[in-house]
Design a protein around this motif. Structure first.
Motif, PDB file in Angstrom:
ATOM      1  N   MET A 179      -1.776   9.757  -0.382  1.00 53.54           N
ATOM      2  CA  MET A 179      -1.180   8.921   0.661  1.00 53.54           C
ATOM      3  C   MET A 179      -2.150   7.791   0.947  1.00 53.54           C
ATOM      4  SD  MET A 179      -1.772  11.328   4.041  1.00 53.54           S
ATOM      5  CE  MET A 179      -0.863  10.227   5.116  1.00 53.54           C
ATOM      6  N   ASP A 180      -1.658   6.736   1.606  1.00 45.12           N
ATOM      7  CA  ASP A 180      -2.622   5.705   1.993  1.00 45.12           C
ATOM      8  C   ASP A 180      -3.127   5.993   3.400  1.00 45.12           C
ATOM      9  OD1 ASP A 180      -0.350   4.766   3.408  1.00 45.12           O
ATOM     10  OD2 ASP A 180      -1.073   2.709   3.293  1.00 45.12           O
ATOM     11  N   ILE A 181      -4.340   5.557   3.665  1.00 44.95           N
ATOM     12  CA  ILE A 181      -4.970   5.817   4.962  1.00 44.95           C
ATOM     13  C   ILE A 181      -4.628   4.643   5.876  1.00 44.95           C
ATOM     14  CG2 ILE A 181      -7.134   6.276   6.175  1.00 44.95           C
ATOM     15  CD1 ILE A 181      -8.303   7.188   3.463  1.00 44.95           C
ATOM     16  N   SER A 182      -3.599   4.829   6.688  1.00 44.51           N
ATOM     17  CA  SER A 182      -3.186   3.737   7.574  1.00 44.51           C
ATOM     18  C   SER A 182      -3.478   4.051   9.034  1.00 44.51           C
ATOM     19  CB  SER A 182      -1.710   3.419   7.380  1.00 44.51           C
ATOM     20  OG  SER A 182      -0.935   4.581   7.469  1.00 44.51           O
ATOM     21  N   ASP A 183      -3.693   5.315   9.352  1.00 47.33           N
ATOM     22  CA  ASP A 183      -3.956   5.697  10.744  1.00 47.33           C
ATOM     23  C   ASP A 183      -5.316   6.373  10.917  1.00 47.33           C
ATOM     24  OD1 ASP A 183      -1.548   4.731  11.768  1.00 47.33           O
ATOM     25  OD2 ASP A 183      -0.485   6.526  11.144  1.00 47.33           O
ATOM     26  N   SER A 195       0.821  -1.208   0.000  1.00 48.75           N
ATOM     27  CA  SER A 195       0.000   0.000   0.000  1.00 48.75           C
ATOM     28  C   SER A 195       0.860   1.265   0.000  1.00 48.75           C
ATOM     29  CB  SER A 195      -0.932  -0.014   1.212  1.00 48.75           C
ATOM     30  OG  SER A 195      -1.682   1.172   1.257  1.00 48.75           O
ATOM     31  N   ASP A 196       1.963   1.242   0.724  1.00 49.06           N
ATOM     32  CA  ASP A 196       2.833   2.428   0.753  1.00 49.06           C
ATOM     33  C   ASP A 196       3.456   2.698  -0.618  1.00 49.06           C
ATOM     34  OD1 ASP A 196       2.505   3.455   3.327  1.00 49.06           O
ATOM     35  OD2 ASP A 196       3.869   1.988   4.183  1.00 49.06           O
ATOM     36  N   ILE A 197       3.741   1.654  -1.361  1.00 46.59           N
ATOM     37  CA  ILE A 197       4.252   1.833  -2.729  1.00 46.59           C
ATOM     38  C   ILE A 197       3.131   2.378  -3.629  1.00 46.59           C
ATOM     39  CG2 ILE A 197       5.177   0.620  -4.751  1.00 46.59           C
ATOM     40  CD1 ILE A 197       7.193   0.884  -2.427  1.00 46.59           C
ATOM     41  N   LEU A 209       3.187  13.040  -4.273  1.00 48.13           N
ATOM     42  CA  LEU A 209       3.602  13.305  -2.894  1.00 48.13           C
ATOM     43  C   LEU A 209       2.431  13.811  -2.061  1.00 48.13           C
ATOM     44  CD1 LEU A 209       6.976  15.168  -3.678  1.00 48.13           C
ATOM     45  CD2 LEU A 209       6.501  12.696  -3.606  1.00 48.13           C
ATOM     46  N   ARG A 210       2.645  13.906  -0.761  1.00 47.00           N
ATOM     47  CA  ARG A 210       1.606  14.452   0.120  1.00 47.00           C
ATOM     48  C   ARG A 210       1.510  15.968  -0.016  1.00 47.00           C
ATOM     49  NH1 ARG A 210       2.638  11.184   5.865  1.00 47.00           N
ATOM     50  NH2 ARG A 210       2.501   9.097   4.949  1.00 47.00           N
ATOM     51  N   SER A 211       2.529  16.566  -0.590  1.00 42.94           N
ATOM     52  CA  SER A 211       2.650  18.027  -0.533  1.00 42.94           C
ATOM     53  C   SER A 211       2.053  18.763  -1.728  1.00 42.94           C
ATOM     54  CB  SER A 211       4.138  18.380  -0.431  1.00 42.94           C
ATOM     55  OG  SER A 211       4.857  17.756  -1.487  1.00 42.94           O
TER      56      SER A 211
HETATM   57 MG   LIG Z   1       1.520   5.136   4.144  1.00 40.70          MG
END
Ligand SMILES: [Mg+2]
Length: 338
Positions: A227-231, A83-85, A159-161
Motif C-alpha cells: 500500500m502507499d503510505i498516505s496517513d 501513488s494509489d495506482i 493487495l493489502r491482505s
Molecule cells: Mg493509498
C-alpha cells in the motif's frame, strides 16, 4: 486587474486548460467529445479517486507566510492519485479532473493547476498517463477531485491482505519529509530564512515525489502485500496488518537511521524526527512485504518482519513491543524512547 474565472465562459476557460493537459500513449480519444477513450489492453482497469478541499486538505496561504500555488495543488493531486495506482503494482493510464472554483479564482491559478498536474505526471515517471478530461463547476470553496485509472499489464494486483508471517517488511521512497514540511508551514519560520534542509522539506510537502516505478517492480519481485503510505507509517501499517491478519514488527534502529535525514529540520522546529517518520503522511512512499530471503528491489529498505498475530496480539509493534496510540496515529513515544 487579475482575470478571474467569473469573467470567462466555461468554453473559454476550457480552451485555456486543454492545451496544458498531458496526453500520454494510452489516450485513444482526448478531451472535447462527450467522453474520452483510453486503451485498456490488460482487460482489467485499476481505478481510484481522491478529493481535496481548500482549508481542509490544503491551504493557499500558510501561517508562516508560505503559499501553495495552483501548480503545487495540481502536482499534489496528481501525485497522490498516481501513488494509489502504483501501490497496486499497476501503471497509471488516465486521469479525469473535477474542479469546483469560486468565481474569484484567478484564471492564472487554473492554468497553473493544469501545468502542475501535467508536470507531475511527466516528472514523476508516468508519461503514458493522459489527462483525459474533466469537469468545471462554481462553488464557495476550491475543491479538486481527481480520478485515475491504471493497468496491471498482466501482473496480479498486490493487495493489502497478502502479508504472511515470516515475510520481510520494506519501504521505498521519502519518509517524514512531507510531515517536516507541513510543520514548517505551520510554524513562524519565514520561507525567506529557510536552510537547504528546510527548503527541501517544504518542497516535498508541496510537491511530493512518490516512487512511481517501484510499485510494478515490487509486484514483479514477488511482493506479497503493498500500500502507499498516505496517513503515516504506523497508521498504514496497522491497516495492512489488519487486512492480512498479521503483526508487523518494525525495527526501531532502522527507523531511527531513516529519521537522521530529518535531523537538521527537527533541530530548527524543536521536533522529534522519528515521530515524522512514524506518523507523517503524504510522502506517498510504498509499504510492502516480501517473502523472507527474496532480494529487495532497488530503493527498498527492510524495516522489519511480519509475525503471526498470535505472537504479539497487536497489529503493529516496534522491536516486539507495544506503543501507545498507534491505531489513531497519535503516538505516545515514551515507551519506545531509549
Ligand atoms: Mg493509498
Amino acid at each position: 486587474m487579475t482575470l478571474t474565472v467569473a469573467q470567462l465562459s466555461e468554453s473559454e476557460l476550457l480552451a485555456r486548460i486543454f492545451p496544458r493537459l498531458h496526453a500520454g500513449s494510452s489516450m485513444l480519444l482526448g478531451p472535447g467529445d462527450d467522453s474520452a477513450i483510453i486503451a485498456a489492453a490488460d482487460g482489467r482497469t485499476v481505478i481510484s479517486i481522491d478529493t481535496q478541499v481548500q482549508d481542509k486538505d490544503f491551504r493557499l496561504l500558510w501561517p508562516n507566510g508560505g503559499t501553495s500555488s495552483g501548480f503545487d495543488v495540481g502536482w499534489k493531486a496528481a501525485a497522490q492519485n498516481l501513488s494509489d495506482i502504483n501501490a497496486m503494482g499497476a501503471v497509471a493510464t488516465a486521469m479525469v479532473v473535477s474542479l469546483t472554483l469560486p468565481g474569484t479564482t484567478p484564471v492564472g491559478w487554473v492554468e497553473d493547476f493544469a501545468d502542475g498536474l501535467s508536470a507531475a505526471i511527466v516528472g514523476l515517471g508516468a508519461p503514458q498517463c493522459s489527462v483525459a478530461g474533466g469537469d468545471l463547476s462554481g462553488g464557495s470553496e476550491l475543491v479538486v477531485t481527481v480520478a485515475v485509472t491504471g493497468s496491471l499489464d498482466g501482473l496480479a494486483p498486490v493487495l493489502r491482505s497478502g502479508a504472511q508471517a515470516g515475510d520481510q517488511i520494506a519501504v521505498c521512497g521519502n519518509m517524514g519529509f512531507a510531515a517536516a514540511g507541513w510543520a514548517l508551514h505551520e510554524s513562524s519560520i519565514l520561507p525567506s530564512t529557510h536552510s537547504p534542509a528546510l527548503a527541501t522539506a517544504a518542497a516535498l510537502f508541496s510537491r511530493p515525489e512518490p516512487p512511481l516505478s517501484a510499485g510494478p517492480v515490487a509486484a514483479r519481485a514477488g511482493a506479497t502485500a503493498m500500500m502507499d503510505i498516505s496517513d503515516g507509517l504506523l497508521r498504514d501499517a496497522t491497516r495492512l496488518a489488519a487486512a492480512s491478519g498479521v503483526t508487523l514488527d518494525l525495527d526501531g534502529a532502522v527507523l531511527r537511521g531513516v529519521a537522521r535525514a530529518l535531523e537538521d529540520c527537527a533541530v530548527v522546529l524543536d521536533a522529534d524526527p522519528l515521530t515524522w517518520v512514524l506518523t507523517g503522511g503524504e510522502d506517498h512512499g510504498l509499504l510492502s512485504t516480501f517473502p523472507e530471503g527474496a532480494s529487495l528491489p532497488d530503493g527498498f529498505i527492510r524495516i522489519g518482519s511480519v509475525l503471526s498475530l498470535d505472537v504479539a496480539g497487536l497489529a503493529v509493534t516496534i522491536d516486539g513491543q507495544n506503543f501507545k496510540g498507534a491505531s489513531d496515529g497519535a503516538v505516545g513515544w515514551d515507551h519506545f524512547a531509549v
